[in-house]
Motif scaffolding. Structure first.
Motif, PDB file in Angstrom:
ATOM      1  N   HIS A  51       0.945  -1.178  -0.127  1.00 18.70           N
ATOM      2  CA  HIS A  51       0.049   0.069  -0.135  1.00 18.70           C
ATOM      3  C   HIS A  51       0.874   1.268   0.016  1.00 18.70           C
ATOM      4  CE1 HIS A  51      -3.526  -2.430   1.630  1.00 18.70           C
ATOM      5  NE2 HIS A  51      -3.579  -2.472   0.207  1.00 18.70           N
ATOM      6  N   LEU A  56      -1.313   4.121  -1.833  1.00 16.23           N
ATOM      7  CA  LEU A  56      -2.548   4.261  -1.304  1.00 16.23           C
ATOM      8  C   LEU A  56      -2.418   4.426   0.268  1.00 16.23           C
ATOM      9  CD1 LEU A  56      -3.629   0.721  -3.091  1.00 16.23           C
ATOM     10  CD2 LEU A  56      -4.227   3.188  -3.789  1.00 16.23           C
ATOM     11  N   PHE A  89      -3.624  -1.745 -10.428  1.00 17.35           N
ATOM     12  CA  PHE A  89      -3.893  -2.660  -9.169  1.00 17.35           C
ATOM     13  C   PHE A  89      -4.669  -4.018  -9.408  1.00 17.35           C
ATOM     14  CE2 PHE A  89      -3.769   1.761  -8.139  1.00 17.35           C
ATOM     15  CZ  PHE A  89      -2.663   1.856  -6.749  1.00 17.35           C
ATOM     16  N   PHE A  91      -5.908  -6.196  -6.633  1.00 17.03           N
ATOM     17  CA  PHE A  91      -6.039  -6.415  -5.394  1.00 17.03           C
ATOM     18  C   PHE A  91      -7.320  -7.188  -5.032  1.00 17.03           C
ATOM     19  CE2 PHE A  91      -4.031  -2.419  -3.255  1.00 17.03           C
ATOM     20  CZ  PHE A  91      -2.702  -2.709  -3.764  1.00 17.03           C
ATOM     21  N   SER A  93      -9.809  -6.517  -2.703  1.00 17.19           N
ATOM     22  CA  SER A  93     -10.942  -5.670  -2.899  1.00 17.19           C
ATOM     23  C   SER A  93     -10.960  -5.289  -4.337  1.00 17.19           C
ATOM     24  CB  SER A  93     -11.120  -4.809  -1.828  1.00 17.19           C
ATOM     25  OG  SER A  93     -10.211  -3.682  -2.038  1.00 17.19           O
ATOM     26  N   ASN A  95     -12.681  -3.203  -6.075  1.00 15.99           N
ATOM     27  CA  ASN A  95     -13.027  -1.858  -6.736  1.00 15.99           C
ATOM     28  C   ASN A  95     -13.686  -1.932  -7.930  1.00 15.99           C
ATOM     29  OD1 ASN A  95     -11.009  -1.657  -4.586  1.00 15.99           O
ATOM     30  ND2 ASN A  95     -11.589   0.612  -4.884  1.00 15.99           N
ATOM     31  N   ARG A 154      -8.608  -5.935 -16.252  1.00 13.39           N
ATOM     32  CA  ARG A 154      -8.685  -4.433 -16.219  1.00 13.39           C
ATOM     33  C   ARG A 154      -7.396  -3.895 -16.062  1.00 13.39           C
ATOM     34  NH1 ARG A 154     -11.875  -1.598 -11.298  1.00 13.39           N
ATOM     35  NH2 ARG A 154      -9.972  -2.800 -10.200  1.00 13.39           N
TER      36      ARG A 154
HETATM   37  P1  ADP Z   1      -7.056  -4.517   2.583  1.00 10.46           P
HETATM   38  O1  ADP Z   1      -7.026  -5.761   1.825  1.00 10.46           O
HETATM   39  O2  ADP Z   1      -5.841  -4.347   3.556  1.00 10.46           O
HETATM   40  O3  ADP Z   1      -8.195  -4.403   3.275  1.00 10.46           O
HETATM   41  P2  ADP Z   1      -7.399  -3.254  -0.081  1.00 10.46           P
HETATM   42  O4  ADP Z   1      -6.304  -3.768  -0.668  1.00 10.46           O
HETATM   43  O5  ADP Z   1      -8.638  -3.737   0.046  1.00 10.46           O
HETATM   44  O6  ADP Z   1      -7.087  -3.406   1.501  1.00 10.46           O
HETATM   45  O7  ADP Z   1      -7.378  -1.781  -0.248  1.00 10.46           O
HETATM   46  C1  ADP Z   1      -6.591  -0.868   0.307  1.00 10.46           C
HETATM   47  C2  ADP Z   1      -7.021   0.478  -0.188  1.00 10.46           C
HETATM   48  O8  ADP Z   1      -6.655   0.508  -1.506  1.00 10.46           O
HETATM   49  C3  ADP Z   1      -8.192   1.256   0.079  1.00 10.46           C
HETATM   50  O9  ADP Z   1      -7.959   2.397   0.313  1.00 10.46           O
HETATM   51  C4  ADP Z   1      -8.815   0.792  -1.446  1.00 10.46           C
HETATM   52  O10 ADP Z   1      -9.743   1.994  -1.701  1.00 10.46           O
HETATM   53  C5  ADP Z   1      -7.600   1.050  -2.279  1.00 10.46           C
HETATM   54  N1  ADP Z   1      -7.843   0.199  -3.635  1.00 10.46           N
HETATM   55  C6  ADP Z   1      -7.937  -1.023  -3.691  1.00 10.46           C
HETATM   56  N2  ADP Z   1      -7.926  -1.187  -5.076  1.00 10.46           N
HETATM   57  C7  ADP Z   1      -7.809  -0.120  -5.488  1.00 10.46           C
HETATM   58  C8  ADP Z   1      -7.473   0.091  -7.008  1.00 10.46           C
HETATM   59  N3  ADP Z   1      -7.837  -0.623  -8.167  1.00 10.46           N
HETATM   60  N4  ADP Z   1      -7.453   1.807  -7.357  1.00 10.46           N
HETATM   61  C9  ADP Z   1      -7.418   2.409  -6.373  1.00 10.46           C
HETATM   62  N5  ADP Z   1      -7.384   2.195  -5.134  1.00 10.46           N
HETATM   63  C10 ADP Z   1      -7.587   1.055  -4.660  1.00 10.46           C
END
Ligand code: ADP
Ligand code: ADP
Length: 231
Positions: A51, A56, A89, A91, A93, A95, A154
């Motif tokens: 992060h 982030l 990203f 990730f 979550s 998004n 994406r």
């Molecule tokens: P955790 O898994 O530790 O709960 P996340 O990975 O879900 O944390 O997300 C951490 C931060 O990254 C959040 O503030 C989220 O909004 C941001 N974030 C996640 N994916 C994206 C993305 N594709 N683009 C921008 N910000 C993102």
């Protein structure tokens, strides 16, 4: 210079007796065209490092540079622009935008950047990820694994300079997982992209050309070597 660099990064959550020292002075460089896996036990600081590297989350001290730009000197607007233009990203979550279809979600970053998708790459990404039949569906109509694949598509499609991937194969079956990792690796080799991936899966890490090990908020070991082609 390196695509991404952390210079003596310290990240402390909370303060006083409640302070958690998640990163305790991390220095690491990610060269252009490199595919690095970050491994380490739960709680060692992997997500926090990711992060901070991706802009982030802010660092407590030290600095993070993407393409030579020090993120610690940027205001929110510039940080958002830099992420949008140069970073992708994958990730957990996802998004995804709930009102857009899978296809619209996949194309969204390109559209923001005013760019057109390359059709052969779009087809390859969509087919490898098994999303062809799902392109017209909204996220709520997709399974967790399908949502993750849309997020992955994406990130790959816009071909950003740097991709940050947090357990990219976490929700995928092993065959799809390997295909996704293969796509990421091909993308690095063909385009000189830089990938930083957090994983606890040794199979996933074997797709990287370098593995960095974190423990208790510090880098304690590093392995580099040729990427095996038959994993
Ligand atoms: P955790 O898994 O530790 O709960 P996340 O990975 O879900 O944390 O997300 C951490 C931060 O990254 C959040 O503030 C989220 O909004 C941001 N974030 C996640 N994916 C994206 C993305 N594709 N683009 C921008 N910000 C993102
Ligand atoms: P990993 O990804 O390797 O499991 P994390 O980066 O999630 O490790 O966590 C590193 C340490 O920081 C852990 O002790 C965790 O509990 C703590 N931590 C992570 N996020 C927060 C937060 N938002 N607030 C307080 N402590 C946190």
């Amino acid at each position: 210079g390196p695509a991404v660099a952390a210079v003596d990064v310290v990240k402390t959550y909370g303060r006083g007796d409640a302070a958690v020292h998640a990163l305790r002075g991390v220095g690491v460089e990610f060269v252009r065209g490199g595919f690095t896996a970050i491994m380490g036990p739960s709680g060692s600081g992997k997500s926090t490092l990711m992060h901070c590297l991706a802009g982030l989350d802010t660092v407590t001290s030290g600095s993070v540079l993407i393409g030579g730009t020090d993120l610690t000197g940027l205001d929110d607007r510039r940080l958002t622009l830099l992420r949008r233009e140069r970073v992708g990203f994958v990730f957990q979550s996802f998004n995804l935008v709930p009102t857009l279809t899978a296809e619209q979600n996949i194309l969204f970053p390109l559209e923001l950047a005013g760019r057109k998708p390359e059709k052969p790459w779009f087809d390859q990404v969509v087919d490898v990820l098994g999303l062809r039949e799902r392109l017209g569906h909204r996220p709520s109509e997709l399974s967790g694994g399908q949502q993750q694949r849309v997020a992955c598509a994406r990130a790959l499609l816009s071909r950003p300079e740097v991709i940050f991937a947090d357990e990219p194969t976490g929700n995928l079956d092993s065959v799809t997982g390997r295909e996704v990792l293969g796509l990421l690796r091909r993308s690095v080799r063909d385009l000189g992209q830089t990938i930083v991936m957090v994983t606890h899966d040794p199979v996933a890490a074997s797709f990287a050309d370098r593995v960095v090990f974190l423990r208790d908020g510090l880098i304690v070991d590093e392995q580099t070597g040729p990427t095996p082609d038959a994993v």
